[in-house]
Design a protein around this motif. Structure first.
Motif, PDB file in Angstrom:
ATOM      1  N   ILE A 157       0.787  -1.229   0.000  1.00 23.76           N
ATOM      2  CA  ILE A 157       0.000   0.000   0.000  1.00 23.76           C
ATOM      3  C   ILE A 157       0.821   1.282   0.000  1.00 23.76           C
ATOM      4  O   ILE A 157       0.289   2.343  -0.278  1.00 23.76           O
ATOM      5  CB  ILE A 157      -1.002   0.042   1.181  1.00 23.76           C
ATOM      6  CG1 ILE A 157      -0.270  -0.152   2.498  1.00 23.76           C
ATOM      7  CG2 ILE A 157      -2.108  -0.987   0.996  1.00 23.76           C
ATOM      8  CD1 ILE A 157      -1.150   0.167   3.701  1.00 23.76           C
ATOM      9  N   CYS A 158       2.117   1.199   0.288  1.00 25.15           N
ATOM     10  CA  CYS A 158       2.857   2.456   0.422  1.00 25.15           C
ATOM     11  C   CYS A 158       3.544   2.878  -0.869  1.00 25.15           C
ATOM     12  O   CYS A 158       3.818   4.059  -1.076  1.00 25.15           O
ATOM     13  CB  CYS A 158       3.877   2.362   1.550  1.00 25.15           C
ATOM     14  SG  CYS A 158       5.320   1.389   1.137  1.00 25.15           S
ATOM     15  N   GLY A 159       3.848   1.933  -1.730  1.00 21.60           N
ATOM     16  CA  GLY A 159       4.492   2.263  -3.004  1.00 21.60           C
ATOM     17  C   GLY A 159       5.984   2.488  -2.886  1.00 21.60           C
ATOM     18  O   GLY A 159       6.617   2.976  -3.818  1.00 21.60           O
ATOM     19  N   GLN A 160       6.590   2.142  -1.764  1.00 16.37           N
ATOM     20  CA  GLN A 160       8.032   2.349  -1.602  1.00 16.37           C
ATOM     21  C   GLN A 160       8.847   1.305  -2.346  1.00 16.37           C
ATOM     22  O   GLN A 160       9.858   1.616  -2.940  1.00 16.37           O
ATOM     23  CB  GLN A 160       8.398   2.303  -0.112  1.00 16.37           C
ATOM     24  CG  GLN A 160       8.255   3.626   0.594  1.00 16.37           C
ATOM     25  CD  GLN A 160       9.169   4.667  -0.010  1.00 16.37           C
ATOM     26  OE1 GLN A 160      10.368   4.476  -0.144  1.00 16.37           O
ATOM     27  NE2 GLN A 160       8.579   5.790  -0.394  1.00 16.37           N
ATOM     28  N   CYS A 161       8.400   0.058  -2.288  1.00 17.72           N
ATOM     29  CA  CYS A 161       9.203  -0.998  -2.900  1.00 17.72           C
ATOM     30  C   CYS A 161       9.008  -0.948  -4.407  1.00 17.72           C
ATOM     31  O   CYS A 161       8.068  -0.340  -4.904  1.00 17.72           O
ATOM     32  CB  CYS A 161       8.776  -2.368  -2.380  1.00 17.72           C
ATOM     33  SG  CYS A 161       7.091  -2.797  -2.837  1.00 17.72           S
ATOM     34  N   GLY A 162       9.844  -1.611  -5.111  1.00 14.36           N
ATOM     35  CA  GLY A 162       9.692  -1.661  -6.563  1.00 14.36           C
ATOM     36  C   GLY A 162      11.030  -1.808  -7.230  1.00 14.36           C
ATOM     37  O   GLY A 162      11.877  -0.925  -7.142  1.00 14.36           O
ATOM     38  N   VAL A 163      11.254  -2.969  -7.834  1.00 14.92           N
ATOM     39  CA  VAL A 163      12.461  -3.196  -8.611  1.00 14.92           C
ATOM     40  C   VAL A 163      12.074  -3.961  -9.873  1.00 14.92           C
ATOM     41  O   VAL A 163      10.970  -4.484  -9.979  1.00 14.92           O
ATOM     42  CB  VAL A 163      13.526  -4.012  -7.819  1.00 14.92           C
ATOM     43  CG1 VAL A 163      14.169  -3.163  -6.744  1.00 14.92           C
ATOM     44  CG2 VAL A 163      12.925  -5.277  -7.237  1.00 14.92           C
ATOM     45  N   MET A 164      12.984  -3.986 -10.826  1.00 19.23           N
ATOM     46  CA  MET A 164      12.800  -4.787 -12.030  1.00 19.23           C
ATOM     47  C   MET A 164      13.231  -6.195 -11.694  1.00 19.23           C
ATOM     48  O   MET A 164      14.365  -6.415 -11.250  1.00 19.23           O
ATOM     49  CB  MET A 164      13.713  -4.269 -13.123  1.00 19.23           C
ATOM     50  CG  MET A 164      13.186  -3.370 -14.152  1.00 19.23           C
ATOM     51  SD  MET A 164      11.498  -3.100 -14.353  1.00 19.23           S
ATOM     52  CE  MET A 164      11.315  -3.358 -16.087  1.00 19.23           C
ATOM     53  N   ILE A 165      12.345  -7.161 -11.869  1.00 15.58           N
ATOM     54  CA  ILE A 165      12.679  -8.547 -11.570  1.00 15.58           C
ATOM     55  C   ILE A 165      12.534  -9.347 -12.860  1.00 15.58           C
ATOM     56  O   ILE A 165      11.446  -9.386 -13.436  1.00 15.58           O
ATOM     57  CB  ILE A 165      11.748  -9.100 -10.470  1.00 15.58           C
ATOM     58  CG1 ILE A 165      11.872  -8.235  -9.209  1.00 15.58           C
ATOM     59  CG2 ILE A 165      12.080 -10.558 -10.186  1.00 15.58           C
ATOM     60  CD1 ILE A 165      10.786  -8.467  -8.196  1.00 15.58           C
ATOM     61  N   ASN A 166      13.617  -9.937 -13.292  1.00 15.34           N
ATOM     62  CA  ASN A 166      13.640 -10.645 -14.579  1.00 15.34           C
ATOM     63  C   ASN A 166      13.006  -9.814 -15.693  1.00 15.34           C
ATOM     64  O   ASN A 166      12.177 -10.291 -16.469  1.00 15.34           O
ATOM     65  CB  ASN A 166      12.951 -12.007 -14.468  1.00 15.34           C
ATOM     66  CG  ASN A 166      13.876 -13.030 -13.829  1.00 15.34           C
ATOM     67  OD1 ASN A 166      15.074 -12.780 -13.688  1.00 15.34           O
ATOM     68  ND2 ASN A 166      13.326 -14.164 -13.438  1.00 15.34           N
TER      69      ASN A 166
END
Ligand code: HEM
Ligand code: FES
Lengths: 222, 248
Positions: free
Chosen positions: B62-71
Motif C-alpha cells: 500500500i505504500c508504493g516504496q518498494c519496486g524493482v525490475m525482476i527478470n
C-alpha cells in the motif's frame, strides 16, 4: 527547444492530427483506386479521366499541399518524439522482458513508420513523380495514360510482393495509430474508447486489404 | 529452494555500477521477495560485505516504496502486484533472477536498487492538490457528489506512486502517474475549479523532470499494482486540450 511548454502532449497532438489526416486521405485514395477493379476497357478510360480530373482541381491542389505538409510534420515529430523518448530511458536494463505486457506493434511505431516512409518514396517516384513531371503517352481521350503505367509496374512480381509487405506494415501502424490518436486527443469515455478501438481495427484491416488487393489483382488478372 | 541472483550493485549516484552474482541456498518458497533479499543481506553481513540497499516500507502493497525490475518486468512476473507482495513460490528451484532498479533519467539511482523518485513529488507539488485553507472538516453532505463520481475519483486516487508505470514504459513516460492525479481531482467538484491551471502546471513539471511521451502501449496499466486505468491518460489529454482551447 525547452522554451515551449507541455511538449510531450503538444507534440503528440500534432502526431495525432497529422496521422488522422493521413488516415482520411487513405480512404479517398482507396475509393478512387477501386476503379482499377472495373472491366479492363472501362477501368482504363475511367481511371485516366479521374486522374486528370484530380490534377486539374484547385481544391485538390490545396488538399495535396496540406497532405505533403502532414507527411513532413508527422515524420519530423516522429523523429523528435523517438529521440526524446530514448533519452528519457537512461541506462538500459540488462534483462528486459517489458515487452510481455504490450503489443509489439505499439512499441515499434517508428520502425513501421520507416517502412511506410520507404514505401512512400518508391510509390511517389513511380507514379506521382512520373505523372506530374515525367513523359506519359496520352490515351484515346487525350488524358495522360496512368492506367497503362500502373499495369506495367504491377506486372513485376517482386514489386507486388513489396507492396503487400508494406501494406501489412501500414496495417499494423494504423492498428495502433488510429486508436492511439483518439486517446491522444482525449477520448476517455470507456464506451466510445472501445468503439473507436473496434472501428480502428475494421478501418485498418479494410484499408490495407483494399490497397494490397489492387497490385495482386492487376498482376494476376490483367 | 535454491536461487541464483544477479543484482545491480552501485555504490552511489556517481558510481558506474554493475550486475553481481549471488547464490542463495535454503530459500523458503513462502518468503516474500523482500524477505528473500533480507536473507541475502544477512548472508552478506556475515561475510562482512555491504548489504544490498533497496526501498521498502509497509510490505503490504500500500505504500508504493518498494519496486524493482525482476527478470525484466516491473515488480516481477505477476500482473498488478508490488514487489513486497510477490512470493518466492512463483519462481522455480535453481532459477536465475535478475534484479535491477527502475530505470529512467528522471529516477537516478542513489545506491544499488534504491532510486530517487522525488520527481514524482515535484509533479504533485506543481498542482496535485486543491488550494483551500484547511480548517475544521466541513459537513460531509454540504457538497453533493454522485456515487459513481466518487468511485471513479477514488479509483484514480488509489495510485501509490511506486513508479512501475515509468519503469515498464518504453518511453519512460510518467503519463499514468500524472494523469491519475489530474483525473482524481478533475472528477470532484472541489478539484474541478482549478482543473485548467492544474493540468498545465503538472504536465509542465512532468516534462521538466525528463519523462518521455506516452505512446499508448498500455504496458503501465498492465503492471500497475493498483490497476490504474490508461483512460486517465486520455482524460488528462482531454483536460489539457480543453485548457489549451479555453485558456485566457
Ligand atoms: C500513410 C501514412 C501514415 C499514417 C496514416 C500514419 C498514422 C499515424 C497515426 C494515426 C498515429 C497515432 C498518433 C498518436 O499516437 O497520437 C501515428 C503514430 C506514429 N507514426 Fe505514423 N502514420 C503514417 C506514416 C508514418 C511515417 C512515414 C512515420 C515515420 C517515418 C510514422 C511514424 C510514427 C510514429 C513513430 C508514431 C508513434 C508516435 C508515438 O510514439 O506515440 N508514421 N501514425
Ligand atoms: S513496501 Fe509498501 S508497497 Fe511494497
Amino acid at each position: 527547444m525547452g522554451q515551449r511548454k507541455q511538449q510531450t502532449l503538444s507534440r503528440k497532438n500534432w502526431m495525432a492530427f497529422t496521422g488522422l489526416f493521413l488516415c482520411s486521405f487513405l480512404v479517398i485514395h482507396l475509393l478512387g483506386n477501386l476503379q482499377l477493379f472495373l472491366p479492363d476497357e472501362k477501368a482504363h478510360q475511367q481511371f485516366n479521366a479521374y486522374s486528370h480530373l484530380l490534377s486539374g482541381n484547385i481544391l485538390i491542389k490545396i488538399i495535396s499541399y496540406v497532405l505533403y505538409a502532414s507527411i513532413v510534420a508527422h515524420v519530423v515529430y516522429a523523429v523528435i518524439i523517438t529521440v526524446t523518448n530514448k533519452r528519457a530511458g537512461g541506462i538500459k536494463y540488462h534483462y528486459d522482458r517489458r515487452g510481455a505486457v504490450s503489443k509489439w506493434y505499439s512499441r515499434n511505431m517508428g520502425l513501421l513508420g520507416t517502412v511506410i516512409f520507404i514505401f512512400l518514396v518508391i510509390h511517389l517516384r513511380d507514379f506521382w513523380y512520373i505523372y506530374k513531371f515525367g513523359q506519359l503517352p496520352l490515351d484515346a481521350q487525350g488524358n495522360k495514360d496512368l492506367y497503362t503505367l500502373v499495369v506495367a509496374v504491377y506486372s513485376e512480381l517482386w514489386y507486388v510482393v513489396i507492396y503487400v509487405i508494406c501494406m501489412i506494415a501500414l496495417c499494423y501502424h494504423l492498428l495502433h495509430g488510429f486508436f492511439s490518436a483518439a486517446r491522444t486527443l482525449g477520448v476517455y469515455h470507456p464506451r466510445y474508447a472501445q468503439w473507436i478501438r473496434v472501428f480502428g481495427w475494421a478501418y485498418s484491416i479494410g484499408i490495407c486489404a483494399g490497397f494490397a488487393a489492387i497490385p495482386v489483382y492487376v498482376h494476376f488478372l490483367k | 529452494m535454491r536461487i541464483r541472483l544477479k543484482v545491480w550493485r552501485q555504490e552511489s549516484g556517481d558510481d558506474a555500477g554493475k550486475m553481481v552474482s549471488y547464490l542463495l541456498e535454503n530459500v523458503n518458497p513462502d518468503m516474500s521477495f523482500l524477505e528473500m533479499l533480507d536473507t541475502l543481506n544477512e548472508q552478506l553481513l556475515q561475510e562482512g560485505s555491504r548489504p544490498v540497499e533497496f526501498d521498502h516500507d509497509c510490505r503490504e502493497g500500500i505504500c508504493g516504496q518498494c519496486g524493482v525490475m525482476i527478470n525484466g518486468r516491473a515488480h516481477g512476473p505477476l500482473l498488478h502486484t508490488t514487489t513486497c507482495q510477490l512470493h518466492m513460490r512463483v519462481f522455480k528451484d535453481n532459477e536465475e533472477i535478475f534484479i535491477e532498479p527502475f530505470r529512467a533519467i528522471a529516477f537516478p539511482v542513489k545506491c544499488d536498487l534504491k532510486i530517487d523518485r522525488t520527481a514524482f513529488d515535484r509533479v504533485i507539488q506543481s498542482g496535485g492538490f486543491i488550494a483551500v485553507n484547511t480548517g475544521q472538516a466541513p459537513e460531509a453532505n454540504s457538497i453533493p457528489i454522485g456515487s459513481p463520481e466518487i468511485e471513479a475519483a477514488f479509483d484514480a486516487a488509489a495510485c501509490i506512486g511506486c513508479g512501475a508505470c515509468v519503469a515498464v514504459c518504453k518511453n519512460s513516460s510518467a503519463a499514468l502517474f500524472t494523469s491519475a492525479k489530474i483525473s482524481h481531482l478533475a472528477l470532484l467538484p472541489q478539484g474541478a475549479i482549478e482543473a485548467q491551471d492544474r493540468v498545465i502546471r503538472m504536465v509542465d513539471q512532468m516534462d521538466k523532470e525528463g519523462f518521455g511521451h506516452c505512446s499508448n502501449t498500455e504496458a503501465c496499466e498492465a503492471e500497475c499494482p493498483q490497476e490504474i486505468s490508461v483512460l486517465h491518460i486520455a482524460r488528462m489529454n482531454w483536460e489539457y486540450n480543453k485548457a489549451q482551447v479555453l485558456k485566457k
